[in-house]
Design an enzyme around this catalytic site. Structure first.
Site, PDB file in Angstrom:
ATOM      1  N   CYS A  26      -2.902   7.433   5.225  1.00  0.00           N
ATOM      2  CA  CYS A  26      -2.184   6.893   4.056  1.00  0.00           C
ATOM      3  C   CYS A  26      -3.069   6.073   3.121  1.00  0.00           C
ATOM      4  CB  CYS A  26      -1.063   5.970   4.512  1.00  0.00           C
ATOM      5  SG  CYS A  26       0.173   6.738   5.547  1.00  0.00           S
ATOM      6  N   HIS A  82       1.635   0.401   0.609  1.00  0.00           N
ATOM      7  CA  HIS A  82       0.650   0.528   1.687  1.00  0.00           C
ATOM      8  C   HIS A  82      -0.792   0.332   1.225  1.00  0.00           C
ATOM      9  CE1 HIS A  82      -0.328   2.635   5.777  1.00  0.00           C
ATOM     10  NE2 HIS A  82      -0.588   1.334   5.763  1.00  0.00           N
TER      11      HIS A  82
HETATM   12 CA   LIG Z   1       0.748   9.203   5.299  1.00  0.00          CA
END
Ligand SMILES: [Ca+2]
Ligand SMILES: *[C@@H]1O[C@H](CO)[C@@H](O)[C@H](O)[C@H]1NC(C)=O
Ligand SMILES: *[C@@H]1O[C@H](CO)[C@@H](O)[C@H](O)[C@H]1NC(C)=O
Length: 497
Positions: free
Chosen positions: A73, A129
Site C-alpha cells: 500500500c 495510509h
Molecule cells: Ca493495498
C-alpha cells in the site's frame, strides 16, 4: 460563464507562474484507487464476477494489460502522490504501521497540491495510509480540500477498528480532522455516498480532482447480505463473499459514475481505475495466473488490472499491452491538467499512450529497491526481462507459496494468512536470490533463467545500482507506543511525533 466562475479563473491564473492550458480543457479527474485487488478479481479476467459498471467504463476507454504498482500500500500510494519511486522518498520499506512516527516526508509536494495551483478542487474519499502521527502529514494539510475516510492501513468494515501490531485496537474514521460518529454503516458504502455527494455538490465549471481510494476489496470478507445473495449458487463461503464484495465495489463505482452523468460532468471526466497492489490471496482475492501475493516482488503483487476511460480518450474499447507504472499516473494527470511537472519526477506522461494508443515511453519497471538489512529486496524489468534480487518477500513471513499451494483459489485459505507447516516445507523462505525471468514468454515466473544469461543479469544489476545511487534511507519505522490509540480515547490520532 457565471461571475463566480470568472473569479475562480482569475484566482487560478493569479497563482500560476506560466499560463496553464485553457481551463475549459481541464478534465475532471476521478482516480479510483482500490485496495489489494488481484489480477483475477475483475470481470475481464474472471467472467464469473459481475462488474457491469466497470465494463461500461472499459467500453468508453481502455483496459491496460501491463499496468504495474509497487508490492504494498504505502509505496504505491507514495509513488502516485509524489511522482517519485518510493525509495526516493523513504517510503520503500513495507508500509506505515499504526505506531510508526512517520509518513511521506514533508519536502515532497503531493499531487493535489500541484492541481490546486492550476485551479482544481481536490477531494479525497477513502484510505490515506501515508502517515498520521502529526497534523502536517494528513491529507487536508497536503493539498486536499477535504478528506473523508481512514488514515491507517485498514479497518473493520462495520466497526472501523484496527489493532494491527498495536497494544490495543483503535477507531479510525475521519471527516477532515473530525471523528465520524460510530454507526452500523458499512464503510465502503459510506465512502461511496460521500463520493457521490462531492460530485452532486460540485460546481461543474471548476475542475474536480477526486481521489476515491476505496478500502476494498482487501482483507475482511464481511459484506451486506444483498451482495452475498447475488452469488447464492456458489457453495464455498469465501468465494461467494469475495465475489459479492467485488460486485459491491462495482456498484459503488457505478453510483459515482451516475452522479457524474446526472451533473452533466461525465463527458468532461477522465476516470482512472487501478489497484494499489495485487491480492493478499492468503486472506482473499486471486492473482491467477501470476506468481506471488501482495508484499512479494513477483508479478502477482505488482501487475494489476487497470482501466482508463473518458474525456480525451480517442481510441476506445480495446485492451492495450503497453507498459505503465503507478508513478506515471502522477505526471499524466499533471499533463492533462496543464500543471507543472518537475523534471526530476520518475513518472512519465502516458497521455499519448492512454488517449491514442501510441507506444508507451516506458520500457523499464522498477518494482522496488529496499536495502533493509534484514530483508533486502529489489526488482527491475527492462523490456522482456525481470531481475529479482535479495529477499523476494517484503512482508515475511507471507511467502511465495503460490506455485506450491494453489494460492490461486478463492476458497480454503488459512485464516491467519500465514503459510501452514506443510506449505512452509514446500517453500522455505527464499533469501539472497537472484532470479531472472523473461516475463513476456513466462509471465508466471516459473523458470529462473539467470544461469543461462549472466550478461542480462549483469545489465539489470547495473541498472538497479544506478537507481540505488538516488536511494534515501527509509523513514523512521520504530514502534512508538506514545502513538497508541489508548492514549487518544481509543481513536487513532496525530500529535505524537
Ligand atoms: Ca493495498
Ligand atoms: C495480456 O497479457 C497476457 C499475459 O502476459 C497475455 O497472454 C495476453 O496476450 C495479453 N493480452 C493482450 C491483449 O495483449
Ligand atoms: C524515531 O522517532 C522517535 C519518535 O519521534 C525518536 O524518538 C527516534 O529517535 C527516531 N528514531 C530514528 C532512528 O530517527
Amino acid at each position: 460563464m457565471s461571475s463566480l466562475h470568472c473569479i475562480a479563473v482569475f484566482l487560478a491564473l493569479a497563482v500560476v507562474s506560466k499560463p496553464s492550458i485553457a481551463e475549459a480543457d481541464q478534465p475532471h479527474v476521478i482516480l479510483i484507487f482500490v485496495d489489494d485487488m488481484g489480477w483475477n478479481d475483475v470481470h475481464w479476467h474472471n467472467p464469473d464476477i459481475a462488474m457491469p459498471n466497470l465494463m461500461d467504463l472499459a467500453a468508453d476507454g481502455v483496459i491496460f494489460n501491463q499496468s504495474y504498482t509497487h508490492p504494498t500500500c504505502t509505496p504505491s500510494r507514495a509513488a502516485m502522490m509524489t511522482g517519485l519511486y518510493p525509495f526516493k522518498t523513504g517510503n520503500q520499506h513495507q508500509m506505515v504501521f499504526n505506531l510508526h512516527p512517520s509518513g511521506v516526508p514533508l519536502e515532497f509536494k503531493l499531487l493535489p497540491e500541484k492541481l490546486k495551483e492550476v485551479g482544481y478542487s481536490t477531494h479525497m474519499v477513502g484510505k490515506w495510509h501515508l502517515g498520521f502521527c502529526k497534523d502536517e502529514y494528513l491529507p487536508t494539510n497536503r493539498g486536499f480540500d477535504s478528506h473523508y475516510g481512514l488514515w491507517t492501513l485498514g479497518v473493520g468494515d462495520y466497526d472501523k477498528m484496527n489493532g494491527v501490531l498495536s497494544p490495543s485496537a483503535g477507531y479510525d474514521f475521519r471527516d477532515n480532522m473530525g471523528v465520524v460518529p460510530k454507526s452500523d454503516g458499512y464503510l465502503a458504502l459510506m465512502l461511496g455516498d460521500r463520493a457521490e455527494h462531492i460530485v452532486n455538490t460540485h460546481y461543474p465549471g471548476t475542475p474536480l480532482f477526486l481521489a476515491f481510494t476505496l478500502d476494498i476489496p482487501a482483507k475482511h470478507l464481511e459484506i451486506p447480505e444483498e451482495y452475498e445473495e447475488k452469488y447464492s449458487d456458489i457453495e464455498d463461503d469465501r468465494t461467494r463473499q469475495f465475489y459479492g464484495k467485488l460486485t459491491m465495489m462495482d456498484d459503488i463505482i457505478g453510483g459515482v459514475v451516475d452522479a457524474l452523468k446526472n451533473r452533466g460532468m461525465y463527458d468532461d471526466s477522465l476516470i482512472i481505475f487501478i489497484g494499489d497492489n495485487g491480492a493478499l490471496s492468503s486472506q482473499s482475492g486471486s492473482n491467477y495466473p501470476f506468481r506471488g501475493i501482495a508484499g512479494t516482488m513477483f508479478e502477482g503483487a505488482t501487475r494489476v488490472p487497470s482501466i482508463v476511460s473518458g474525456k480525451g480518450i480517442k481510441k476506445t474499447g480495446y485492451e492495450s499491452n503497453e507498459l505503465y507504472s503507478i508513478v506515471d499516473i502522477h505526471r499524466t494527470i499533471l499533463d492533462v491538467a496543464g500543471a507543472k511537472a518537475e523534471p526530476e519526477l520518475d513518472g512519465l506522461s502516458m497521455w499519448p499512450t492512454w488517449s491514442e494508443d501510441k507506444p508507451s515511453p516506458r520500457n523499464e519497471i522498477l518494482y522496488n529497491i529496499d536495502d533493509d538489512p534484514v530483508s533486502p529486496g529489489a526488482a527491475i524489468r527492462i523490456g522482456d526481462y525481470k531481475l529479482i534480487t535479495g529477499h523476494p518477500d517484503l512482508l515475511y513471513p507471507y511467502r511465495d507459496i503460490s506455485l506450491t499451494d494453489n494460492y490461486y483459489n478463492y476458497g480454503d485459505a488459512p485464516a491467519s494468512g500465514l503459510p501452514s507447516t506443510d506449505q512452509q516445507s514446500h517453500a522455505p523462505a527464499p533469501q539472497n536470490v537472484e532470479y531472472l525471468f523473461n516475463v513476456v514468454v513466462d509471465p508466471e515466473e516459473r523458470n529462473d533463467i539467470s544461469a543461462d544469461h549472466p550478461d542480462i543479469v549483469q545489465d539489470l544489476r547495473d541498472r538497479l545500482d544506478e537507481h540505488r545511487k538516488l536511494l534515501i534511507p527509509p523513514v523512521n519505522q520504530t514502534t512508538e507506543l506514545a502513538g497508541a490509540a489508548g492514549n487518544f480515547n481509543d481513536v487513532w490520532s496525530p500529535g505524537w511525533c
